[in-house]
Design a protein around this motif. Structure first.
Motif, mmCIF file in Angstrom:
data_model
loop_
_atom_site.group_PDB
_atom_site.id
_atom_site.type_symbol
_atom_site.label_atom_id
_atom_site.label_comp_id
_atom_site.label_asym_id
_atom_site.label_seq_id
_atom_site.Cartn_x
_atom_site.Cartn_y
_atom_site.Cartn_z
ATOM 1 N N GLU A 183 -22.851 33.420 16.378
ATOM 2 C CA GLU A 183 -21.561 33.391 15.986
ATOM 3 C C GLU A 183 -20.894 34.937 15.981
ATOM 4 O O GLU A 183 -19.714 34.917 16.391
ATOM 5 C CB GLU A 183 -21.376 32.693 14.734
ATOM 6 N N ARG A 184 -21.561 35.914 15.544
ATOM 7 C CA ARG A 184 -20.768 37.158 15.685
ATOM 8 C C ARG A 184 -20.500 37.765 16.993
ATOM 9 O O ARG A 184 -19.486 38.435 17.332
ATOM 10 C CB ARG A 184 -21.724 38.382 15.133
ATOM 11 N N TYR A 236 -27.093 28.791 16.327
ATOM 12 C CA TYR A 236 -25.455 29.016 16.483
ATOM 13 C C TYR A 236 -24.862 29.882 15.674
ATOM 14 O O TYR A 236 -24.218 30.832 16.222
ATOM 15 C CB TYR A 236 -24.944 27.565 16.229
ATOM 16 N N ALA A 237 -25.461 29.967 14.418
ATOM 17 C CA ALA A 237 -25.125 31.032 13.479
ATOM 18 C C ALA A 237 -25.258 32.577 14.049
ATOM 19 O O ALA A 237 -24.615 33.265 13.728
ATOM 20 C CB ALA A 237 -25.568 30.759 12.031
ATOM 21 N N LEU A 255 -19.185 28.644 22.166
ATOM 22 C CA LEU A 255 -19.581 29.056 20.720
ATOM 23 C C LEU A 255 -20.987 29.700 20.849
ATOM 24 O O LEU A 255 -21.414 30.777 20.130
ATOM 25 C CB LEU A 255 -19.850 27.809 19.845
ATOM 26 N N TYR A 256 -21.905 29.061 21.776
ATOM 27 C CA TYR A 256 -23.261 29.389 22.127
ATOM 28 C C TYR A 256 -23.459 29.469 23.443
ATOM 29 O O TYR A 256 -23.483 28.553 24.251
ATOM 30 C CB TYR A 256 -24.199 28.421 21.465
ATOM 31 N N HIS A 285 -15.447 24.480 14.092
ATOM 32 C CA HIS A 285 -15.853 25.937 14.065
ATOM 33 C C HIS A 285 -14.327 26.689 14.054
ATOM 34 O O HIS A 285 -14.014 27.650 12.973
ATOM 35 C CB HIS A 285 -16.701 26.534 14.935
ATOM 36 N N PHE A 300 -19.525 35.623 19.574
ATOM 37 C CA PHE A 300 -18.463 34.807 19.846
ATOM 38 C C PHE A 300 -17.115 35.365 19.050
ATOM 39 O O PHE A 300 -16.043 35.539 19.858
ATOM 40 C CB PHE A 300 -18.440 33.469 19.599
ATOM 41 N N ASP A 301 -17.151 35.551 17.913
ATOM 42 C CA ASP A 301 -16.180 36.069 16.948
ATOM 43 C C ASP A 301 -15.670 37.479 17.720
ATOM 44 O O ASP A 301 -14.338 37.463 17.597
ATOM 45 C CB ASP A 301 -16.492 36.227 15.531
ATOM 46 N N ASP A 327 -28.816 24.761 14.296
ATOM 47 C CA ASP A 327 -27.698 25.484 13.399
ATOM 48 C C ASP A 327 -27.799 26.727 13.284
ATOM 49 O O ASP A 327 -26.959 27.569 13.094
ATOM 50 C CB ASP A 327 -27.482 24.728 12.124
ATOM 51 N N ARG A 364 -17.791 20.264 17.656
ATOM 52 C CA ARG A 364 -18.411 21.390 17.097
ATOM 53 C C ARG A 364 -17.514 22.511 17.338
ATOM 54 O O ARG A 364 -17.196 23.307 16.342
ATOM 55 C CB ARG A 364 -19.718 21.571 17.715
ATOM 56 N N GLU A 385 -12.979 28.603 10.666
ATOM 57 C CA GLU A 385 -13.131 30.196 10.652
ATOM 58 C C GLU A 385 -11.663 30.830 10.998
ATOM 59 O O GLU A 385 -11.505 31.948 10.405
ATOM 60 C CB GLU A 385 -14.050 30.835 11.761
#
Length: 207
Positions: free
Chosen positions: A111-112, A107-108, A94-95, A136, A114-115, A104, A132, A140
């Motif tokens: 996120e893009r 991480y956010a 994730l990170y 997520h 990872f996605d 947090d 975690r 998502e």
């Protein structure tokens, strides 16, 4: 459609905003493995699941090594433990940045990346490791997060329908007890023996 890349590490050239580190280590532990994989193993971050020195997810820490051992047991991995050859399996975090525990917000912010990588791999089976990552992925990539209290002992090795994916959560190895290892191996062996490509996003066996 298959991805046209033979790069094992960071096959899509992700460039996350990580701080630079010393010359002995990378600033990030990038996604690693088979870019055409049907199975995508998703961990938390290098500080939890390892790879700060090797640059390979799920190495160097006890939890990471236990997950990597699953990959070998199931025939996804071969070769050296710290730089395995992976077939039909992709691993990422994730990170991905190396360093102190992220907020947090951090991480956010990543996120893009990872996605984008998850959607590029487009695996059939998502395997989030730990609370975690499971939270997520269920939030998502499924519509079912509200159904669960995120009790990893209960969710471990369940098969959950996602939006175009099957999700199989894995309890963090540092919390394994009883037959947790045997249960996840048996579940994944059963999926591998099935026609899982025809059931993408359809199967759901919870509890």
């Amino acid at each position: 459609m298959k991805n046209v890349t033979d790069r094992t590490s960071n096959p899509f050239g992700m460039r996350p905003p990580c701080d630079g580190r010393d010359a002995e280590s990378s600033s990030a532990v990038f996604g690693y493995g088979d870019a055409n994989a049907d199975f995508h193993l998703i961990g938390d971050r290098p500080g939890v699941h390892g790879g700060e020195t090797t640059g390979v997810p799920f190495t160097e820490t006890p939890a990471g090594e236990a997950i990597q051992e699953l990959a070998f047991d199931l025939g996804f991995a071969s070769g050296p433990r710290e730089q395995p050859a992976l077939e039909n399996l992709f691993e990422s975090y994730l990170y991905m940045c190396v360093g102190s525990e992220p907020t947090d917000e951090a991480y956010a912010d990543l996120e893009r990346f990872f996605d984008a990588e998850l959607r590029a791999i487009n695996a059939h089976i998502l395997l989030p490791v730990g609370e975690r990552a499971t939270d997520h992925v269920l939030t998502e990539y499924t519509t079912q997060r509200r159904r669960f209290d995120l009790d990893m002992a209960d969710l471990h090795a369940c098969e959950i329908r996602g939006r175009g994916f099957m999700v199989v959560p894995i309890r963090d190895p540092i919390e394994w007890d009883g037959g947790d290892q045997e249960t996840i191996v048996s579940t994944l062996e059963s999926i591998l023996a099935s026609d899982y490509r025809q059931t993408k996003g359809v199967a759901t066996l919870v509890g």
